[in-house]
Structure formats: C-alpha cells, structure tokens
Design a protein around this motif. Structure first.
Motif, PDB file in Angstrom:
ATOM      1  N   LEU A  80     -52.622   3.917  17.739  1.00 55.77           N
ATOM      2  CA  LEU A  80     -52.442   2.541  17.265  1.00 55.77           C
ATOM      3  C   LEU A  80     -52.437   2.468  15.741  1.00 55.77           C
ATOM      4  O   LEU A  80     -51.669   1.709  15.144  1.00 55.77           O
ATOM      5  N   TRP A  81     -53.298   3.246  15.100  1.00 56.64           N
ATOM      6  CA  TRP A  81     -53.357   3.236  13.640  1.00 56.64           C
ATOM      7  C   TRP A  81     -52.086   3.830  13.038  1.00 56.64           C
ATOM      8  O   TRP A  81     -51.539   3.282  12.078  1.00 56.64           O
ATOM      9  N   SER A  82     -51.585   4.918  13.602  1.00 55.32           N
ATOM     10  CA  SER A  82     -50.348   5.515  13.100  1.00 55.32           C
ATOM     11  C   SER A  82     -49.192   4.534  13.211  1.00 55.32           C
ATOM     12  O   SER A  82     -48.391   4.387  12.283  1.00 55.32           O
ATOM     13  N   ARG A  83     -49.119   3.870  14.329  1.00 50.82           N
ATOM     14  CA  ARG A  83     -48.056   2.875  14.525  1.00 50.82           C
ATOM     15  C   ARG A  83     -48.163   1.757  13.484  1.00 50.82           C
ATOM     16  O   ARG A  83     -47.165   1.331  12.903  1.00 50.82           O
ATOM     17  N   HIS A  84     -49.382   1.296  13.248  1.00 53.36           N
ATOM     18  CA  HIS A  84     -49.594   0.249  12.246  1.00 53.36           C
ATOM     19  C   HIS A  84     -49.136   0.721  10.864  1.00 53.36           C
ATOM     20  O   HIS A  84     -48.414   0.009  10.158  1.00 53.36           O
ATOM     21  N   CYS A  85     -49.560   1.913  10.454  1.00 50.58           N
ATOM     22  CA  CYS A  85     -49.187   2.450   9.142  1.00 50.58           C
ATOM     23  C   CYS A  85     -47.671   2.599   9.025  1.00 50.58           C
ATOM     24  O   CYS A  85     -47.078   2.225   8.003  1.00 50.58           O
ATOM     25  N   ASN A  86     -47.046   3.121  10.052  1.00 50.44           N
ATOM     26  CA  ASN A  86     -45.598   3.312  10.017  1.00 50.44           C
ATOM     27  C   ASN A  86     -44.854   1.986   9.978  1.00 50.44           C
ATOM     28  O   ASN A  86     -43.858   1.845   9.262  1.00 50.44           O
ATOM     29  N   ASP A  87     -45.341   1.004  10.724  1.00 49.27           N
ATOM     30  CA  ASP A  87     -44.724  -0.324  10.676  1.00 49.27           C
ATOM     31  C   ASP A  87     -44.860  -0.938   9.291  1.00 49.27           C
ATOM     32  O   ASP A  87     -43.938  -1.599   8.793  1.00 49.27           O
ATOM     33  N   LEU A  88     -45.994  -0.733   8.656  1.00 48.10           N
ATOM     34  CA  LEU A  88     -46.213  -1.244   7.311  1.00 48.10           C
ATOM     35  C   LEU A  88     -45.255  -0.574   6.317  1.00 48.10           C
ATOM     36  O   LEU A  88     -44.646  -1.248   5.470  1.00 48.10           O
ATOM     37  N   ALA A 118     -47.364  12.187  19.457  1.00 49.72           N
ATOM     38  CA  ALA A 118     -46.712  12.432  18.166  1.00 49.72           C
ATOM     39  C   ALA A 118     -45.189  12.401  18.259  1.00 49.72           C
ATOM     40  O   ALA A 118     -44.526  11.755  17.440  1.00 49.72           O
ATOM     41  N   ILE A 119     -44.621  13.080  19.222  1.00 49.80           N
ATOM     42  CA  ILE A 119     -43.161  13.136  19.336  1.00 49.80           C
ATOM     43  C   ILE A 119     -42.574  11.757  19.646  1.00 49.80           C
ATOM     44  O   ILE A 119     -41.586  11.360  19.018  1.00 49.80           O
ATOM     45  N   PRO A 120     -43.157  10.988  20.575  1.00 48.85           N
ATOM     46  CA  PRO A 120     -42.621   9.637  20.785  1.00 48.85           C
ATOM     47  C   PRO A 120     -42.668   8.772  19.516  1.00 48.85           C
ATOM     48  O   PRO A 120     -41.728   8.011  19.245  1.00 48.85           O
ATOM     49  N   GLU A 121     -43.735   8.891  18.726  1.00 52.32           N
ATOM     50  CA  GLU A 121     -43.817   8.104  17.491  1.00 52.32           C
ATOM     51  C   GLU A 121     -42.794   8.599  16.474  1.00 52.32           C
ATOM     52  O   GLU A 121     -42.175   7.795  15.767  1.00 52.32           O
ATOM     53  N   LEU A 122     -42.588   9.904  16.395  1.00 56.45           N
ATOM     54  CA  LEU A 122     -41.566  10.435  15.491  1.00 56.45           C
ATOM     55  C   LEU A 122     -40.186   9.896  15.869  1.00 56.45           C
ATOM     56  O   LEU A 122     -39.424   9.439  15.001  1.00 56.45           O
ATOM     57  N   GLY A 130     -35.667   4.100  10.868  1.00 55.94           N
ATOM     58  CA  GLY A 130     -34.828   4.745   9.867  1.00 55.94           C
ATOM     59  C   GLY A 130     -35.555   5.678   8.916  1.00 55.94           C
ATOM     60  O   GLY A 130     -35.081   5.957   7.811  1.00 55.94           O
ATOM     61  N   PHE A 131     -36.696   6.218   9.318  1.00 52.95           N
ATOM     62  CA  PHE A 131     -37.467   7.121   8.466  1.00 52.95           C
ATOM     63  C   PHE A 131     -36.713   8.434   8.260  1.00 52.95           C
ATOM     64  O   PHE A 131     -35.919   8.849   9.099  1.00 52.95           O
ATOM     65  N   ILE A 132     -37.022   9.095   7.148  1.00 51.74           N
ATOM     66  CA  ILE A 132     -36.319  10.320   6.799  1.00 51.74           C
ATOM     67  C   ILE A 132     -37.135  11.579   7.018  1.00 51.74           C
ATOM     68  O   ILE A 132     -36.651  12.689   6.797  1.00 51.74           O
ATOM     69  N   GLY A 133     -38.389  11.443   7.438  1.00 43.01           N
ATOM     70  CA  GLY A 133     -39.234  12.617   7.644  1.00 43.01           C
ATOM     71  C   GLY A 133     -40.559  12.232   8.264  1.00 43.01           C
ATOM     72  O   GLY A 133     -40.769  11.092   8.659  1.00 43.01           O
ATOM     73  N   CYS A 134     -41.454  13.234   8.337  1.00 43.64           N
ATOM     74  CA  CYS A 134     -42.777  12.991   8.895  1.00 43.64           C
ATOM     75  C   CYS A 134     -43.806  13.931   8.267  1.00 43.64           C
ATOM     76  O   CYS A 134     -43.443  14.946   7.683  1.00 43.64           O
ATOM     77  N   LEU A 135     -45.060  13.554   8.386  1.00 45.66           N
ATOM     78  CA  LEU A 135     -46.175  14.411   7.999  1.00 45.66           C
ATOM     79  C   LEU A 135     -46.630  15.168   9.233  1.00 45.66           C
ATOM     80  O   LEU A 135     -46.782  14.576  10.307  1.00 45.66           O
TER      81      LEU A 135
END
Length: 140
Positions: A80-88, A118-122, A130-135
């Motif tokens: 949930l936190w990763s999704r929030h950060c990515n949405d922000l 992780a893979i579904p969120e990526l 439209g992200f260009i990469g990931c950590l």
C-alpha cells in the motif's frame, strides 16, 4: 541538458499521516490518502526551485529507499505504501511533465517472490503511469 537520474520525491505532510495509519493499523488504514493538489504542487515547486538554482533540467523521481518499509509486517503495508508513493510521483510528473520522470519503488518483501507484489506494481507503473524505471533493493 542536465538530467539528475537519482532524485527523490518530497512527501507532503499528509503522506506521513497515511504512513502512520498503515503501520499502526497493520495495513488497515481508516481512510485512503486524500492529498490535495495544492499540497502536491507545493512540494513539487520546491523541487523545481532547487533544480533551477543548480541548473538541472529534468529529474528522475523515486521514493526514498529508507522510507519504503520493506521490513514492516504484514507485507500489505509495503504494498500500500509503495502504491501511494508511486501515485504521488505520477501526480508530480503530471504537474510538471517537462521537469520530471517517474521511477517506481517496488513493494519488495523479505521471503516473498517478486511476482507476488513487486512485478504487478512495476507493470502498473510502466503501463499505466508511464514510469521509465524502478528501484530494486538488494536487502529488503
């Protein structure tokens, strides 16, 4: 053109309230984060001012690794936190598309295969946001 390929999102205060609810409620927050555009714009404008002061044209924004909560139980907190950060991050990029690009933080969790969260969120971040990469953290 100067590109800062390693920059981090500045979180508005409302995000930290949501973080506290996630951790305190063990992934059962009372509400979903409702962060006004004005709060997002305020932190984004601070980043743009800093970029302008040092001559940076574009930043690749990602979550701060130490705030990713990869060891907090249950794993749903991290998701949930990763999704929030990515949405922000996506909101900041949408507000300033000529200045920022999104780099996803992934909900990696110890003893859990990347395919679970992780893979579904990526895929969501690349295909929908439209992200260009990931950590990828080596030590969640």
């Amino acid at each position: 053109m100067i590109i800062d390929s390693h920059a981090h999102i500045v979180m508005p205060p409302e995000s930290f309230r949501f973080m506290a609810e996630l951790v305190g409620g063990r992934a059962n927050p009372h509400t979903t984060p409702n962060i006004p555009d004005a709060s997002v714009r305020k932190v984004a404008e601070e980043l743009v001012r800093t970029m302008d002061s040092v001559g940076t044209d574009i930043q690749f924004l990602s979550p701060r690794p130490y705030l990713q909560m990869h060891s907090v139980k249950p794993a749903k907190v991290t998701e949930l936190w990763s999704r929030h950060c990515n949405d922000l991050i996506a909101r900041v990029v949408a507000m300033f598309p000529d200045r920022f690009r999104g780099v996803a933080g992934l909900p990696q969790y110890m003893d859990e295969a990347l395919e679970v969260r992780a893979i579904p969120e990526l895929k969501r971040c690349v295909n929908e946001l439209g992200f260009i990469g990931c950590l990828i953290k080596p030590d969640p």
